[in-house]
Each structure stands twice: as structure tokens, then as C-alpha cells.
Design a protein around this motif. Structure first.
Motif, PDB file in Angstrom:
ATOM      1  N   TRP A  18       0.810  -0.998  -0.188  1.00 31.69           N
ATOM      2  CA  TRP A  18       0.011  -0.174  -0.185  1.00 31.69           C
ATOM      3  C   TRP A  18       1.074   1.348   0.113  1.00 31.69           C
ATOM      4  CZ3 TRP A  18      -5.183   0.045   2.755  1.00 31.69           C
ATOM      5  CH2 TRP A  18      -5.888  -1.381   2.358  1.00 31.69           C
ATOM      6  N   THR A  19      -0.035   2.464  -0.382  1.00 29.35           N
ATOM      7  CA  THR A  19       1.021   3.690  -0.510  1.00 29.35           C
ATOM      8  C   THR A  19       0.754   4.581   0.520  1.00 29.35           C
ATOM      9  OG1 THR A  19       1.021   3.647  -2.900  1.00 29.35           O
ATOM     10  CG2 THR A  19       1.442   5.682  -1.919  1.00 29.35           C
ATOM     11  N   LEU A  20       1.513   4.989   1.440  1.00 27.15           N
ATOM     12  CA  LEU A  20       1.639   5.709   2.494  1.00 27.15           C
ATOM     13  C   LEU A  20       1.447   7.264   1.984  1.00 27.15           C
ATOM     14  CD1 LEU A  20       1.501   6.265   5.490  1.00 27.15           C
ATOM     15  CD2 LEU A  20       3.864   6.574   5.414  1.00 27.15           C
ATOM     16  N   ASP A  21       0.731   7.976   2.428  1.00 31.42           N
ATOM     17  CA  ASP A  21       0.733   9.703   2.282  1.00 31.42           C
ATOM     18  C   ASP A  21       0.430  10.341   3.445  1.00 31.42           C
ATOM     19  OD1 ASP A  21      -0.003  12.018   1.329  1.00 31.42           O
ATOM     20  OD2 ASP A  21      -1.637  11.757   0.208  1.00 31.42           O
ATOM     21  N   ASP A  22       1.692  10.980   3.889  1.00 31.35           N
ATOM     22  CA  ASP A  22       1.835  11.546   5.041  1.00 31.35           C
ATOM     23  C   ASP A  22       2.010  13.100   4.684  1.00 31.35           C
ATOM     24  OD1 ASP A  22       4.350  11.460   4.369  1.00 31.35           O
ATOM     25  OD2 ASP A  22       5.116  10.857   6.388  1.00 31.35           O
ATOM     26  N   SER A  23       1.601  13.427   3.445  1.00 33.90           N
ATOM     27  CA  SER A  23       1.843  14.837   3.205  1.00 33.90           C
ATOM     28  C   SER A  23       0.876  15.807   4.119  1.00 33.90           C
ATOM     29  CB  SER A  23       1.500  15.042   1.558  1.00 33.90           C
ATOM     30  OG  SER A  23      -0.054  14.733   1.163  1.00 33.90           O
ATOM     31  N   ASP A  24      -0.170  15.675   4.493  1.00 31.19           N
ATOM     32  CA  ASP A  24      -0.991  16.294   5.352  1.00 31.19           C
ATOM     33  C   ASP A  24      -0.134  16.557   6.643  1.00 31.19           C
ATOM     34  OD1 ASP A  24      -2.929  17.078   3.749  1.00 31.19           O
ATOM     35  OD2 ASP A  24      -4.372  15.306   4.792  1.00 31.19           O
ATOM     36  N   ALA A  25       0.512  15.398   7.171  1.00 28.50           N
ATOM     37  CA  ALA A  25       1.321  15.630   8.519  1.00 28.50           C
ATOM     38  C   ALA A  25       2.421  16.415   8.339  1.00 28.50           C
ATOM     39  CB  ALA A  25       1.859  14.286   9.019  1.00 28.50           C
ATOM     40  N   LEU A  26       2.976  16.560   7.070  1.00 24.77           N
ATOM     41  CA  LEU A  26       4.226  17.367   6.738  1.00 24.77           C
ATOM     42  C   LEU A  26       3.915  18.810   6.777  1.00 24.77           C
ATOM     43  CD1 LEU A  26       5.930  14.901   4.176  1.00 24.77           C
ATOM     44  CD2 LEU A  26       6.660  15.204   6.383  1.00 24.77           C
ATOM     45  N   LEU A  27       2.447  19.043   6.434  1.00 26.38           N
ATOM     46  CA  LEU A  27       2.165  20.314   6.276  1.00 26.38           C
ATOM     47  C   LEU A  27       1.538  20.898   7.507  1.00 26.38           C
ATOM     48  CD1 LEU A  27       0.206  20.164   3.001  1.00 26.38           C
ATOM     49  CD2 LEU A  27       2.357  21.391   3.312  1.00 26.38           C
ATOM     50  N   GLY A  28       1.831  19.866   8.877  1.00 26.40           N
ATOM     51  CA  GLY A  28       1.359  20.340  10.047  1.00 26.40           C
ATOM     52  C   GLY A  28      -0.109  19.919  10.610  1.00 26.40           C
ATOM     53  N   ARG A  29      -0.746  19.299   9.416  1.00 33.00           N
ATOM     54  CA  ARG A  29      -2.262  18.465   9.729  1.00 33.00           C
ATOM     55  C   ARG A  29      -1.595  17.192  10.621  1.00 33.00           C
ATOM     56  NH1 ARG A  29      -3.018  19.695   4.171  1.00 33.00           N
ATOM     57  NH2 ARG A  29      -3.360  21.945   4.285  1.00 33.00           N
ATOM     58  N   GLY A  38      -5.823  -0.959  -5.575  1.00 34.11           N
ATOM     59  CA  GLY A  38      -7.032  -0.627  -6.134  1.00 34.11           C
ATOM     60  C   GLY A  38      -7.573   0.329  -5.922  1.00 34.11           C
ATOM     61  N   GLY A  39      -7.245   1.407  -5.008  1.00 32.88           N
ATOM     62  CA  GLY A  39      -7.660   2.571  -4.683  1.00 32.88           C
ATOM     63  C   GLY A  39      -8.326   2.787  -3.423  1.00 32.88           C
ATOM     64  N   ALA A  40      -8.543   1.592  -2.668  1.00 30.66           N
ATOM     65  CA  ALA A  40      -9.149   1.857  -1.372  1.00 30.66           C
ATOM     66  C   ALA A  40      -8.381   2.521  -0.329  1.00 30.66           C
ATOM     67  CB  ALA A  40      -9.520   0.313  -0.702  1.00 30.66           C
ATOM     68  N   PHE A  41      -9.014   3.156   0.652  1.00 30.87           N
ATOM     69  CA  PHE A  41      -7.937   3.750   1.656  1.00 30.87           C
ATOM     70  C   PHE A  41      -8.455   3.673   3.007  1.00 30.87           C
ATOM     71  CE2 PHE A  41     -10.883   7.020   0.229  1.00 30.87           C
ATOM     72  CZ  PHE A  41     -11.394   7.564   1.453  1.00 30.87           C
ATOM     73  N   TRP A  42      -7.458   3.766   3.963  1.00 35.10           N
ATOM     74  CA  TRP A  42      -7.688   3.908   5.455  1.00 35.10           C
ATOM     75  C   TRP A  42      -6.894   5.129   5.853  1.00 35.10           C
ATOM     76  CZ3 TRP A  42      -4.571   4.040   9.587  1.00 35.10           C
ATOM     77  CH2 TRP A  42      -4.881   3.690  10.991  1.00 35.10           C
ATOM     78  N   SER A  43      -7.585   5.936   6.709  1.00 35.84           N
ATOM     79  CA  SER A  43      -7.060   7.324   6.925  1.00 35.84           C
ATOM     80  C   SER A  43      -7.418   7.427   8.559  1.00 35.84           C
ATOM     81  CB  SER A  43      -7.778   8.358   6.331  1.00 35.84           C
ATOM     82  OG  SER A  43      -7.126   9.484   6.618  1.00 35.84           O
TER      83      SER A  43
END
Length: 142
Positions: A18-29, A38-43
Motif C-alpha cells: 500500500w502507498t503511504l501519504d503523510d503529506s498532510d502531516a508534513l504540512l502540520g495537519r 486498487g484505490g481503497a484507503f484507510w485514514s
């Protein structure tokens, strides 16, 4: 071997493909999302400890109702590893496909958290246990 996220004062395991997206965390969120091939996600999002978990979950549902008219919503409560999670199961049409989503929120001594996962129904059926395993791994890391 599962991958591990360990930042923002939280940790959880997720499938290594799976692909990790922590860009929000890097922006302080304080949120992070992982995406299946397949496009599903867990956040997961971290909120101040004084935040009301029921209100947070309801706010997500209200936003979804505005975006997806005709959405089906079922409220629920569940207990995992001694933590009470308040939440909803959602079903809605997107791009002519039925999608299923889960909203869960919980309060701890440190913070209030919201967990949101979503997938097209066929993928959701395959990944439901994976979503729950990621949530459990988060709870175990607290």
C-alpha cells in the motif's frame, strides 16, 4: 511483512504494497492515509483530547450526505481492545459503483481520533479484515 507508520505520536501497521501519504502531516495537519493498489484507503486523523468523538463522526457523515445524495447511513458502536468506537457504516454510489465506507471515532486520555476507510464494494469485501487489522494495530500501539 507489514509496513509500519510511527509518527505523530501514533503507530499502526499496513500492508507493505500500500502507498503511504503523510503529506498532510508534513504540512502540520495531524492525519495520514494509506492507499491500496486498487484505490481503497484507510485514514486516521488526530484531534485535541477535548473533541467530542460523536460530533466528529457525525460531521463526517453530514459532509458525505451533502456530497452523495441518497447515501445510506447506519450508526453503530463497537468495542475493540477495550476501546469504545463510535461510528457509522456508509453505502453510496460513486462513478456508477457502490462504495462502502466506515467512520470510527474514539477518545483517549491523549487525544480524540477519527478513522475513515472506503472502497468500492467488491474491493471492500476483500479488504474489510485488513481495515480492521490496521485499526487494531493502531489501538495496540496506544
Amino acid at each position: 511483512m507489514p509496513a509500519r507508520f510511527d509518527k505523530l505520536g501514533i503507530s499502526f501497521q499496513y500492508p507493505e504494497n500500500w502507498t503511504l501519504d503523510d503529506s498532510d502531516a508534513l504540512l502540520g495537519r495531524k492525519s495520514v492515509t494509506v492507499y491500496s493498489p486498487g484505490g481503497a484507503f484507510w485514514s486516521i486523523a488526530i484531534h485535541p483530547g477535548k473533541a467530542d468523538p460523536a460530533k466528529l463522526a457525525a460531521t463526517i457523515v453530514e459532509a458525505m450526505k451533502k456530497e452523495y445524495p441518497g447515501i445510506e447511513v447506519d450508526e453503530l458502536r463497537e468495542t475493540l481492545l477495550g476501546h469504545e468506537l463510535i461510528g457509522y457504516e456508509l453505502a453510496f454510489f460513486y462513478l456508477d459503483l457502490i462504495n462502502t465506507a466506515q467512520v470510527r471515532s474514539l477518545h483517549t486520555a491523549h487525544a480524540t481520533y477519527t478513522i475513515y476507510c472506503q472502497a468500492e464494494d467488491r474491493e471492500y469485501a476483500k479488504l474489510q479484515d485488513v481495515f480492521q487489522a490496521m485499526t487494531i494495530s493502531f489501538l495496540q500501539g496506544m
